[in-house]
Design an enzyme around this catalytic site. Sequence first.
Site, mmCIF file in Angstrom:
data_model
loop_
_atom_site.group_PDB
_atom_site.id
_atom_site.type_symbol
_atom_site.label_atom_id
_atom_site.label_comp_id
_atom_site.label_asym_id
_atom_site.label_seq_id
_atom_site.Cartn_x
_atom_site.Cartn_y
_atom_site.Cartn_z
ATOM 1 N N GLU A 119 0.960 -1.290 0.009
ATOM 2 C CA GLU A 119 -0.175 0.151 -0.046
ATOM 3 C C GLU A 119 1.089 1.390 -0.454
ATOM 4 O OE1 GLU A 119 -2.253 -0.671 3.549
ATOM 5 O OE2 GLU A 119 -3.012 -2.263 2.724
ATOM 6 N N LEU A 158 -5.679 -1.452 -0.886
ATOM 7 C CA LEU A 158 -5.777 -1.962 1.247
ATOM 8 C C LEU A 158 -6.326 -2.885 0.995
ATOM 9 C CD1 LEU A 158 -6.981 2.092 1.753
ATOM 10 C CD2 LEU A 158 -4.538 0.653 1.259
ATOM 11 N N GLU A 216 -4.397 -6.490 2.460
ATOM 12 C CA GLU A 216 -3.413 -7.132 3.190
ATOM 13 C C GLU A 216 -2.777 -8.631 2.839
ATOM 14 O OE1 GLU A 216 -3.836 -3.253 5.022
ATOM 15 O OE2 GLU A 216 -5.539 -5.131 5.136
ATOM 16 N N GLN A 272 1.519 -2.192 5.919
ATOM 17 C CA GLN A 272 1.522 -0.931 6.491
ATOM 18 C C GLN A 272 2.124 -0.377 7.868
ATOM 19 O OE1 GLN A 272 -1.039 2.600 4.954
ATOM 20 N NE2 GLN A 272 0.166 3.185 3.842
ATOM 21 N N PHE A 273 1.175 -1.323 9.166
ATOM 22 C CA PHE A 273 1.574 -1.338 9.366
ATOM 23 C C PHE A 273 1.179 -2.771 10.811
ATOM 24 C CE2 PHE A 273 0.610 3.170 9.303
ATOM 25 C CZ PHE A 273 1.439 3.673 10.749
ATOM 26 N N HIS A 281 -1.659 0.578 15.325
ATOM 27 C CA HIS A 281 -0.453 0.734 14.865
ATOM 28 C C HIS A 281 0.944 0.727 15.603
ATOM 29 C CE1 HIS A 281 -3.949 2.912 12.768
ATOM 30 N NE2 HIS A 281 -2.886 3.229 11.953
#
Length: 326
Positions: free
Chosen positions: A29, A58, A60, A82-83, A129
């Site tokens: 992403e 978006l 995963e 991303q996290f 996050h």
Amino acid sequence: MAELNMAEAINLALRQEMEKDDSVYVLGEDVGVDGGVFRVTDGLLKQFGEDRVMDTPLAEAAIVGMSVGMAMAGLKPVCELQFSGFSYFAFHQLEGQAARMRWRSRSSYHVPMVCRIPYGGGVRALEHHSESRETYYAHTPGLKVVIPSGPRNARALLLSAIRDPDPVIFLEPKAMYRAFREEVPDEEETQPIGESQVARKGDDLTMITYGAMTQHTLEAADKLSDEDGIEAEVIDLLSVSPLDDKKFTESVRKTGRVVVVHEAHRSFGPGAEIISRINEKSFYYLEAPVQRVTGYDVIIPYFAREKAYIPDVDRIVAGARQAMND
């Protein structure tokens, strides 16, 4: 030899390996146009084009699932989630496909992919996050779990991860992305996966840690030296699967006293496995119970309360003093 922060060092590893090997692809992403949420992949799209640096939806599960297929077809995908909290949506693909494919196919197929995941707290982020859930992946047979602690070993370990024939979860402590700079050789440098390093030598106490906690632990060791005359040996694990227990069990036989430091939750965390191996291999050398300085068994808070969750220098020093006084 340039001085780089961790984000720049990882970018260097990706760029050099993509220049060297046309089978290396980057996907995830916002990794292309925006250069990643932490700008770790900045500039790669311009250099290698959208065929090799792919912005994905978006999704995963789709990112990891596509990476598994690419790896089985002979490519070397490096995907970014991303996290760490977003990786749960891809757990089926990681556990049920990437981790099992070599076993399932009796080695007819292997999955040479890297899943880069920024993890841990310290950046005042929102829910999902800031987790430190490395135990999930270390508990999964077939996955290797690498956690660098600084720019130089991040670059070297990522090169090794990309070249590994099996899937590697590459957990990047995002609090360390721009925390400090370090000399990183211009020429290629790799570091074996599954080998820890002695980050600081000492004879009085063994401190075992990894990731962002390595820097806090080194600061705590210096404080113990200055204020208490205690010389601590700091072991930086660098990976939790495979777990290199040789260095820390040997260190325990020398010092007899131990503190384990990690950001992950205390219960069933990596520290429990580390202590178990110490008990198995160096129990009779212990002079005191092993101390754990860890995150708490709660969902990691954000904003101001985050600091109370993450182990800091004072908590680590207190744990070390307890180990020395028991």
